[in-house]
Design a protein around this motif. Sequence first.
Motif, short mmCIF file in Angstrom:
data_model
loop_
_atom_site.label_atom_id
_atom_site.label_comp_id
_atom_site.label_asym_id
_atom_site.label_seq_id
_atom_site.Cartn_x
_atom_site.Cartn_y
_atom_site.Cartn_z
N GLY A 176 0.76 -1.20 -0.02
CA GLY A 176 -0.31 0.23 0.54
C GLY A 176 0.50 1.14 -0.01
O GLY A 176 1.86 0.96 0.36
N LEU A 177 0.36 2.28 -0.34
CA LEU A 177 1.02 3.43 -0.82
C LEU A 177 1.76 3.47 0.76
O LEU A 177 2.76 4.85 1.06
N TYR A 178 1.27 3.67 1.88
CA TYR A 178 1.35 4.22 3.65
C TYR A 178 2.74 3.16 3.75
O TYR A 178 3.72 3.97 4.37
N LYS A 179 3.05 2.04 3.25
CA LYS A 179 3.81 1.17 2.78
C LYS A 179 5.14 1.79 2.54
O LYS A 179 6.31 1.42 3.14
N LEU A 180 4.92 1.71 1.95
CA LEU A 180 5.50 2.76 0.59
C LEU A 180 6.72 3.67 0.55
O LEU A 180 7.66 3.85 0.89
N GLY A 181 5.36 4.26 1.48
CA GLY A 181 6.34 6.23 2.13
C GLY A 181 6.98 5.34 3.75
O GLY A 181 7.83 6.04 3.61
N CYS A 182 6.28 4.75 4.61
CA CYS A 182 7.20 4.32 5.79
C CYS A 182 8.22 3.54 5.24
O CYS A 182 9.77 3.78 5.04
N ASP A 183 8.56 3.06 3.97
CA ASP A 183 9.53 1.83 3.29
C ASP A 183 10.98 3.77 3.03
O ASP A 183 12.49 2.97 3.44
N PHE A 184 10.49 4.40 1.97
CA PHE A 184 11.34 6.08 1.75
C PHE A 184 11.58 6.07 3.02
O PHE A 184 12.68 6.49 2.96
N MET A 185 11.14 6.48 4.66
CA MET A 185 11.83 7.28 5.13
C MET A 185 13.01 5.98 5.67
O MET A 185 13.28 6.47 6.81
N SER A 186 13.03 4.81 5.75
CA SER A 186 14.14 3.77 6.05
C SER A 186 15.12 3.70 4.89
O SER A 186 16.18 3.19 5.23
N THR A 187 15.00 4.38 3.63
CA THR A 187 16.01 5.31 2.83
C THR A 187 17.37 5.65 3.45
O THR A 187 17.23 6.54 4.33
N PRO A 188 18.28 5.13 3.27
CA PRO A 188 19.78 6.06 3.67
C PRO A 188 19.94 7.50 3.64
O PRO A 188 20.32 8.10 3.93
N ILE A 189 19.34 8.12 2.38
CA ILE A 189 19.13 9.38 2.75
C ILE A 189 18.20 9.88 3.71
O ILE A 189 18.82 11.51 4.19
N ILE A 190 16.97 9.19 4.34
CA ILE A 190 16.88 9.42 5.16
C ILE A 190 17.43 10.18 6.27
O ILE A 190 17.31 10.37 7.63
N ASP A 191 18.11 8.90 6.01
CA ASP A 191 19.32 8.25 7.53
C ASP A 191 19.56 9.06 7.99
O ASP A 191 20.03 9.61 8.74
N ILE A 192 20.31 10.16 7.02
CA ILE A 192 21.02 11.23 6.83
C ILE A 192 21.00 12.59 7.36
O ILE A 192 21.04 13.48 8.18
N MET A 193 19.16 12.46 6.95
CA MET A 193 18.67 13.62 6.79
C MET A 193 18.26 13.82 9.13
O MET A 193 17.88 15.04 9.43
N VAL A 194 18.09 12.24 8.95
CA VAL A 194 17.45 12.51 10.19
C VAL A 194 18.14 13.16 11.89
O VAL A 194 18.08 14.01 12.75
N PRO A 195 19.75 13.16 11.77
CA PRO A 195 20.65 13.31 12.58
C PRO A 195 20.43 15.27 12.85
O PRO A 195 20.65 16.05 13.53
N ILE A 196 20.68 15.43 11.27
CA ILE A 196 20.72 17.00 10.97
C ILE A 196 18.80 17.22 11.22
O ILE A 196 19.54 18.64 11.80
N LEU A 197 17.74 16.44 10.87
CA LEU A 197 16.49 17.50 11.34
C LEU A 197 16.57 17.17 13.39
O LEU A 197 16.44 18.58 14.30
N ALA A 198 17.91 16.31 13.60
CA ALA A 198 17.41 16.39 14.87
C ALA A 198 18.41 17.64 16.05
O ALA A 198 17.43 17.75 16.84
N LEU A 199 19.26 17.79 15.26
CA LEU A 199 20.55 19.39 15.54
C LEU A 199 18.96 20.20 15.29
O LEU A 199 19.60 20.82 16.26
#
Length: 246
Positions: A60-83
């Motif tokens: 489903g679209l929501y599952k695909l969206g959650c998969d996107f949040m697990s991609t490397p680019i998001i993994d890089i963005m998380v600490p930046i957003l946290a900062l």
Amino acid sequence: MANFLTSSIGKKFIQSISGAFLILFLSLHGVINFFSVIDTFNGKYGVSALDDKLFSAGDGLYKLGCDFMSTPIIDIMVPILALGFLIHICYGIYLSVENYKKRGGVKRYEVASKAKADSWSAKNMFVLGIIILGLLAFHLSHFWAKMQLQEFMGKEAINNPYALLNQTFGNIWMLIFYIIWFVALWLHLNHGFWSMFQSIGWNNKNWLKRLKVISVIVSSLIVLLFVASAINAYLQANFIHSPLTL
């Protein structure tokens, strides 16, 4: 540059920029959550492949969206957003304390000031921020800690995010609790959005009026995405799709 960053305008500028990161993240997060509502109408709510692959066929679209949040680019963005979030909190506390002192402490509302003409949310941004921060920690324990955090730690994350939605919002009191949080978020964003642009120089009378209208529209759209997703999950859990398991 150093003088600018330590000046009143510079501090508000930093607060505005860090707030912009949060608005972008909330917009993305809200859209992905709303995918679960779309999945309700396209028959894909609860559809999640049993494999551990990202972007599996048929999801489903929501599952695909959650998969996107697990991609490397998001993994890089998380600490930046946290900062950025940490900076936003620290500067928010600092600016609130400074404004509190300048307005006369506990008697600050007994003197005439621009603050009297501001909205309730403008005068209580610090209180709203604390409420949002506290409930954010509660929210992270429901979703981020069970999904992205598990992946960061090399552990198996929950594969079916729809079941997690149902588990979280299936309780009516939990739904009400979250909606109260969303209202506080709306009040904070509604003032913060136009104030952000005012801090970077868009503060003439004509633009300020337009920005306040745009602020209401943007903050309302973001919060409605979250509210619709939460209510939809409650309906799914209790009346439509309750058998989902984690």
